[in-house]
Each structure stands twice: as structure tokens, then as C-alpha cells.
Design a protein around this motif. Sequence first.
Motif, mmCIF file in Angstrom:
data_model
loop_
_atom_site.group_PDB
_atom_site.id
_atom_site.type_symbol
_atom_site.label_atom_id
_atom_site.label_comp_id
_atom_site.label_asym_id
_atom_site.label_seq_id
_atom_site.Cartn_x
_atom_site.Cartn_y
_atom_site.Cartn_z
ATOM 1 N N ASP A 79 62.860 -36.915 45.700
ATOM 2 C CA ASP A 79 62.929 -35.950 44.600
ATOM 3 C C ASP A 79 64.056 -36.280 43.625
ATOM 4 O OD1 ASP A 79 60.768 -34.190 45.296
ATOM 5 O OD2 ASP A 79 61.978 -33.460 46.962
ATOM 6 N N LEU A 80 65.198 -36.760 44.159
ATOM 7 C CA LEU A 80 66.311 -37.111 43.286
ATOM 8 C C LEU A 80 65.969 -38.314 42.411
ATOM 9 C CD1 LEU A 80 69.260 -36.584 45.810
ATOM 10 C CD2 LEU A 80 68.775 -35.205 43.780
ATOM 11 N N VAL A 81 65.271 -39.291 42.975
ATOM 12 C CA VAL A 81 64.831 -40.447 42.180
ATOM 13 C C VAL A 81 63.875 -39.994 41.079
ATOM 14 C CG1 VAL A 81 63.457 -42.567 42.232
ATOM 15 C CG2 VAL A 81 65.209 -42.167 43.979
ATOM 16 N N ASP A 82 62.921 -39.097 41.416
ATOM 17 C CA ASP A 82 61.982 -38.590 40.415
ATOM 18 C C ASP A 82 62.704 -37.855 39.291
ATOM 19 O OD1 ASP A 82 59.826 -39.608 41.767
ATOM 20 O OD2 ASP A 82 59.366 -37.734 42.822
ATOM 21 N N ALA A 83 63.831 -37.231 39.634
ATOM 22 C CA ALA A 83 64.603 -36.499 38.637
ATOM 23 C C ALA A 83 65.479 -37.414 37.797
ATOM 24 C CB ALA A 83 65.461 -35.441 39.312
ATOM 25 N N GLY A 84 65.485 -38.703 38.102
ATOM 26 C CA GLY A 84 66.298 -39.638 37.345
ATOM 27 C C GLY A 84 67.745 -39.682 37.799
ATOM 28 N N VAL A 85 68.033 -39.182 39.005
ATOM 29 C CA VAL A 85 69.400 -39.145 39.538
ATOM 30 C C VAL A 85 69.602 -40.339 40.464
ATOM 31 C CG1 VAL A 85 71.061 -37.818 40.901
ATOM 32 C CG2 VAL A 85 69.480 -36.634 39.350
ATOM 33 N N ARG A 86 70.705 -41.050 40.282
ATOM 34 C CA ARG A 86 71.012 -42.218 41.105
ATOM 35 C C ARG A 86 72.311 -41.967 41.873
ATOM 36 N NH1 ARG A 86 66.601 -42.376 39.485
ATOM 37 N NH2 ARG A 86 65.617 -43.979 38.180
ATOM 38 N N ALA A 87 72.617 -42.891 42.787
ATOM 39 C CA ALA A 87 73.811 -42.731 43.634
ATOM 40 C C ALA A 87 75.084 -42.635 42.805
ATOM 41 C CB ALA A 87 73.900 -43.885 44.632
ATOM 42 N N GLU A 88 75.183 -43.443 41.738
ATOM 43 C CA GLU A 88 76.397 -43.427 40.919
ATOM 44 C C GLU A 88 76.586 -42.088 40.209
ATOM 45 O OE1 GLU A 88 73.207 -45.937 38.703
ATOM 46 O OE2 GLU A 88 73.962 -45.645 40.756
ATOM 47 N N ASP A 89 75.446 -41.353 39.977
ATOM 48 C CA ASP A 89 75.573 -40.027 39.365
ATOM 49 C C ASP A 89 76.100 -39.000 40.367
ATOM 50 O OD1 ASP A 89 74.372 -40.989 36.965
ATOM 51 O OD2 ASP A 89 72.391 -40.762 37.885
ATOM 52 N N LEU A 90 75.804 -39.223 41.659
ATOM 53 C CA LEU A 90 76.167 -38.251 42.689
ATOM 54 C C LEU A 90 77.570 -38.469 43.261
ATOM 55 C CD1 LEU A 90 72.800 -38.123 44.693
ATOM 56 C CD2 LEU A 90 73.626 -36.485 42.992
ATOM 57 N N SER A 91 78.080 -39.680 43.164
ATOM 58 C CA SER A 91 79.375 -39.995 43.806
ATOM 59 C C SER A 91 80.496 -39.046 43.418
ATOM 60 C CB SER A 91 79.779 -41.441 43.489
ATOM 61 O OG SER A 91 78.936 -42.338 44.161
ATOM 62 N N PRO A 92 80.718 -38.745 42.104
ATOM 63 C CA PRO A 92 81.815 -37.845 41.761
ATOM 64 C C PRO A 92 81.639 -36.446 42.355
ATOM 65 C CG PRO A 92 81.063 -39.033 39.818
ATOM 66 C CD PRO A 92 80.064 -39.280 40.896
ATOM 67 N N PHE A 93 80.391 -35.987 42.395
ATOM 68 C CA PHE A 93 80.121 -34.635 42.890
ATOM 69 C C PHE A 93 80.311 -34.546 44.402
ATOM 70 C CE2 PHE A 93 76.799 -31.827 44.734
ATOM 71 C CZ PHE A 93 77.322 -30.603 44.339
ATOM 72 N N THR A 94 79.711 -35.472 45.153
ATOM 73 C CA THR A 94 79.792 -35.399 46.615
ATOM 74 C C THR A 94 81.193 -35.681 47.127
ATOM 75 O OG1 THR A 94 79.069 -37.709 46.760
ATOM 76 C CG2 THR A 94 77.367 -36.012 46.909
ATOM 77 N N GLY A 95 82.011 -36.406 46.331
ATOM 78 C CA GLY A 95 83.367 -36.695 46.763
ATOM 79 C C GLY A 95 84.279 -35.491 46.742
#
Length: 472
Positions: A251-267
Motif C-alpha cells: 500500500d505504501l508503494v502504491d501511495a508513492g511512499v519510499r523508504a527514504e520518505d519514511l526514515s525521518p518519521f520512523t526515527g
Amino acid sequence: MPTDSCDRLTADDLAAMPLFADDDRPALEWLADHFEVRAYEPGEIIVREGSPAKDFIVILEGELHFRRPSDPYAPVFVRAAGQPTGVLPFSRLKVINGRGTAVGQTRIAVMPASELRELVYRAPNLAQKLVGEMTDRTREFARSEERTAKMLALGKLSAGLAHELNNPASAALRSATLLGEAQNSRRREAIALRSQLIPPEAQSLLIKLSDTIAECGAGTKKLDALERADLESDLADWLRERNLPDELAGDLVDAGVRAEDLSPFTGLLTPEHAAHGLRILVCDHQILCLTREIEEASRRISDLVQAVKSYSYMDKTPTSEVDVERGIDVTLRMFQHQLKHGFEVKRAFAGNLPKIPANGSELNQIWTNLIDNAIGAMNSQVDREKMLTVRTALEPDDVLVEFTDNGPGIPLEIRGRIFEPFFTTKPVGEGTGLGLDIVQRIVRNHQGSINVDSHPGHTSFQIRLPLVRQTA
């Protein structure tokens, strides 16, 4: 069974009926001598479908209800006391095409049709009334047959339309159900996350990610299936390494979200809190997608309803300025369910046609019958390309509309009969033989002309409609 009445008709009996009142005494006495009186119980059949037409009948008492069981759309013709029916002077009726039933206690006067020639001579005033009655009956019968042909055509169109409407309606219902589930899931995740202490930076990043979610499917539009699978696999590994739910990767890939977009948030969050945030993100994307699906399904339904409205010319005066090409386009849309199965439709529209004074609904009947005939002709050929070409052109005094199909063609021996009422080559129950008769009558009513050219692999109907109609 009918019973012969012991009562005989007298000249005075006939003189009391308006139908016979204008003829002299000798004529009434002759008529009384040649009528036979029959009585029927309620529900008894007076005339049967398929039986020879051999009697002139006058209803004396009760009613005769005449219907055609073979035509579910035909009206019931009611003949009451004092009205004539059966074979009339100069009628070509040979076979009864329906069933006449007695309603209530019914008495009729019957005269063999073989006596009608002498009746015309002896009772000229009655004969004149009967000729008028026959004219009215012929006109009403023609209207009834035309209604039947229209209903048969409408039945075909409505079946296809119902199928076309069912798809977007089902999609809208399915999407609405899923949308409710996605909203409930998002609410639960938001409630769970709201009770936690979330750093302002993490809140800002989550809002930013939610705001920048791509349109539904936009994140994978430029990816082939293999590239998308690789991205999903890589993101799932990345999530797993950080103890985050890897089932969200697709679902995240379909939304156009990649790992580099999530790194700041999950950290900035614990895995548990980050998981709630990612699920909210996924729900936001699902809600966006489902909303778009409902919007698209609703648009398709609206377009179909608008097509039906345009096809029937609802809320329009009988004669108005008609866009011929738009009417053809709408009619083709009504046949979409049939045409999308193996047919190719080529529109060769002039594009510069002026509107013409016409009854738009009647013109659409022309296009309906010609398209339906073309589909039937091409369907009779197996394993052959099916091509329907619709061409329009502007001529000095007319608008030309041409329908051409690559079906088997019209055999030379029947080409001269195709516009005859009730002539059909279709199996029983599949056609009334009125389609082209209706087309020809509508074209003539619009002061136009129709021509046909046909040989194997090519049948073309050309309709010319005047730019200006002559006043009577």
C-alpha cells in the motif's frame, strides 16, 4: 360454445341502433334477414387466433375484447354494443390474428363475409360507415404494430443499458463499503495514537506525508509489475528491520511512499507509535482511492442517464433544431453493450453539419433500427471482422447519413421487399418486420429519402434529410 338465440333480428331492432339508422326500410329488412344471432357466456371465445376470417360481426349486447397473445405489447381492442368488427367491406383480412373473448353475457349478429358485396349495394350508408371503421382500424393496428416494434427495440437497449449501469453501480457500492471500513480503521489508529506523547516534529512529518500522498495509483503508473514487486520487497525488508508491519509495504508503494520518505518519521517514534502512523497513512491513501472510484462510477452512471435522456429527447418539443451527429453518437452509446463484443465502429463524421428541423426522438428511431439490423446481419457471420461505418456529409440541400456494414448483404430477390410492412427474414419472435417500414415512414415524414446499396460483404443505407422543411 355459442348458442343460437331464438330471437331473430328485425328491421326495427336494427333501426334503433345508430350504426344502421341512416339506411331505408328495405335495406334494414335485408340486413335482418341475413344476420344470424349468437349468444356467448362470459369468458367464451368468439373468434380464435389463426382461424379463417369469414364473418362480419355486430355486437348487440355485452362486449368483445380482442387481444393478440403473440404480442405482449399490443393493446386490448374493445368492441361494445352497437359496434362492428370482423370482416368489413373491401377488407383484405384473411386470417384472424388474435383472440376475441366475450365479457359478460354477449350477443352478436353474424353475417357471412360473402354477403358484403351485396350489402354495399343494398345499404350504402352502412357501407360508408364500415369503410370509415376499417380505415380507423387499419390506422390503429399500424400504430399498435409500431408500438410493438419500438418496445422490442427498447427491450434490447434496456437490457444492454441495465448491464452497463450495473457495473458502475456495483463498483460504487463496493467502494462505499470499503470506504467505510477504511474510515473506521483510520479512526481506530488515530485514537490509539492520540493517547501517546508524539514529538511535534513527528506530527509535522506525518501531516506532510499525508498531504503529499500521490493520486490513486500514481505511485506505480510508470512501473511495470516486476519493478513494483522489487520496490515492495525492498520496502518490506526495510520495515521488517525496524520492527514495523511489513504487510503495509504494498500500500505504501502504491501511495508513492519510499523508504527514504519514511526514515525521518520512523526515527522519531517507537516502532509501536510509528506503526499507528503508517497505518493512518495507508488508510488516507485508501480513502483517496475509494473516493476517486466512487466519483468515477457516479460519473459513468450520470453519463449513461444523460445518454438515455438525450436519446429519448425528454423535455423537448416534438420538432426542434436537432444535431444529427450527436443523436447518432448517443444511439451508438445505447448499443455499447452489444458493440463492444467483437465490433469495430468507425465514425466518419463531417463535423460541420448544421442543426436541422426534426423530431429528434424519431430520428433516433431511424438510427436504432439501422444499427440493430447491421448488428444482426454481421452476427450471422462467424469468424469474420465486424465493421460498422457511420458517415455524415453536408450536401447543398440535405444532410447525408450513411450506415455501412460488412455483413452478408441483402439477397437480390428480397431487396425490393425490405421496406414492406411485416416482411422479415428473422426467425419467429425475433422481429416484427416493421423496423425498415418505420424508418421509411419517418424519413418520408421528414421530407427526406432513403436508398440502399447491397452486395455480399457490403450493405449501405443512405438517408438524406432536408436542411429546410417545406411547409404544407
